[in-house]
Motif scaffolding. Structure first.
Motif, PDB file in Angstrom:
ATOM      1  N   UNK A 256      39.773  28.582  40.319  1.00  0.00           N
ATOM      2  CA  UNK A 256      41.170  28.140  40.482  1.00  0.00           C
ATOM      3  C   UNK A 256      41.857  28.209  39.117  1.00  0.00           C
ATOM      4  N   UNK A 257      42.107  29.405  38.634  1.00  0.00           N
ATOM      5  CA  UNK A 257      42.552  29.552  37.245  1.00  0.00           C
ATOM      6  C   UNK A 257      43.961  29.014  37.001  1.00  0.00           C
ATOM      7  N   UNK A 258      44.150  28.517  35.791  1.00  0.00           N
ATOM      8  CA  UNK A 258      45.485  28.132  35.330  1.00  0.00           C
ATOM      9  C   UNK A 258      46.166  29.387  34.796  1.00  0.00           C
ATOM     10  N   UNK A 259      47.336  29.697  35.312  1.00  0.00           N
ATOM     11  CA  UNK A 259      47.994  30.968  35.004  1.00  0.00           C
ATOM     12  C   UNK A 259      49.237  30.813  34.131  1.00  0.00           C
ATOM     13  N   UNK A 260      49.585  29.585  33.768  1.00  0.00           N
ATOM     14  CA  UNK A 260      50.712  29.370  32.872  1.00  0.00           C
ATOM     15  C   UNK A 260      50.510  28.049  32.147  1.00  0.00           C
ATOM     16  N   UNK A 261      51.244  27.868  31.065  1.00  0.00           N
ATOM     17  CA  UNK A 261      51.155  26.613  30.338  1.00  0.00           C
ATOM     18  C   UNK A 261      51.329  26.810  28.845  1.00  0.00           C
TER      19      UNK A 261
END
Length: 257
Positions: free
Chosen positions: A226-231
């Motif tokens: 469940x990757x984090x794609x922004x931040x």
């Protein structure tokens, strides 16, 4: 063509080349895995020539962050995060150079209380589920205190934590959970901090491929279901004296076979 926006250099890609001033050079390519090679396009660059206005500092009392000798410099006692203000959208790669400063010829009393070879840490792809459009809405709550970051979703590496005895990778879930896998808990001296030497750090978030490199050596290679794609990116430390320089962000595109 090169534009400056608050000291951030934005690179415009033309005819397959990255144009920097009047000099052109081919786009950079990297092999992230055996079956994933990417093109890297520079989109942000801060060499701190114009100061540190591109950074938001959250710091506990008795520390300071300032511009010195063309670098961002941190003296910290109880906890500090220096955030790059621009929100980043993946797939991306972040690179920077950091030096943990320590005068080994003097005692702490002689040289100051901040010099300590420990905690060259970082956050990346950080978001706040309570304030998804404004990471800094709760800056006054966090104030650099490490437990106050547990409500964020992000990737974290603590290099040389616990008095330079541990280097660890964690995935923060945003609800206080930040599990530590045995393979991500490293204590061999090769993974720890040698002070007064340049550490070239590279962070990758390409879909599920999450990586951390130091001096071109891959240390963590994680596959996130469940990757984090922004931040946001944040340089993190505690009780430490260090500098940050040559910060760059690249947009990554897969090179098809």
């Amino acid at each position: 063509m090169l534009q400056n926006v608050r000291g951030i250099k934005l690179i415009v890609v033309m005819a397959g080349l990255v144009m920097i001033g009047c000099e052109s050079k081919p786009e950079r390519s990297l092999a992230l895995t055996d079956d994933l090679t990417v093109k890297a396009e520079l989109i942000h660059s801060d060499d701190f020539t114009d100061g540190i206005d591109n950074w938001k500092v959250e710091q506990m009392p008795d520390g300071s962050v300032y511009h010195k000798d063309g670098k961002l410099e941190i003296n910290d006692w109880r906890g500090c995060t220096a955030w790059f203000k621009e929100k980043l959208e993946g797939p991306i790669m972040i690179e920077y150079e950091a030096v943990v400063l320590q005068d080994t010829t003097k005692s702490q009393e002689e040289d100051g209380i901040f010099d300590r070879a420990s905690d060259l840490n970082c956050f990346w792809m950080a978001t706040d589920s309570e304030n998804p459009d404004d990471l800094f809405a709760k800056s006054d709550f966090r104030t650099g205190r490490f437990p106050n970051y547990d409500t964020l979703s992000l990737y974290y590496v603590g290099m040389g934590g616990h008095f330079n005895t541990k280097t660890r990778f964690r995935r923060y879930t945003g609800n206080g959970e930040k599990p530590l896998l045995p393979a991500h808990d490293l204590s061999d001296a090769v993974y720890l901090i040698k002070p007064n030497t340049v550490k070239k750090i590279r962070l990758v978030a390409f879909d599920d491929v999450i990586q951390y490199y130091r001096n071109d050596t891959l240390i963590y290679d994680y596959r996130d279901p469940r990757p984090y794609t922004e931040g946001h990116f944040g340089l993190r430390t505690v009780h430490n004296h260090m500098t940050l320089d040559n910060f760059k962000v690249y947009r990554l595109t897969k090179i098809e076979d």
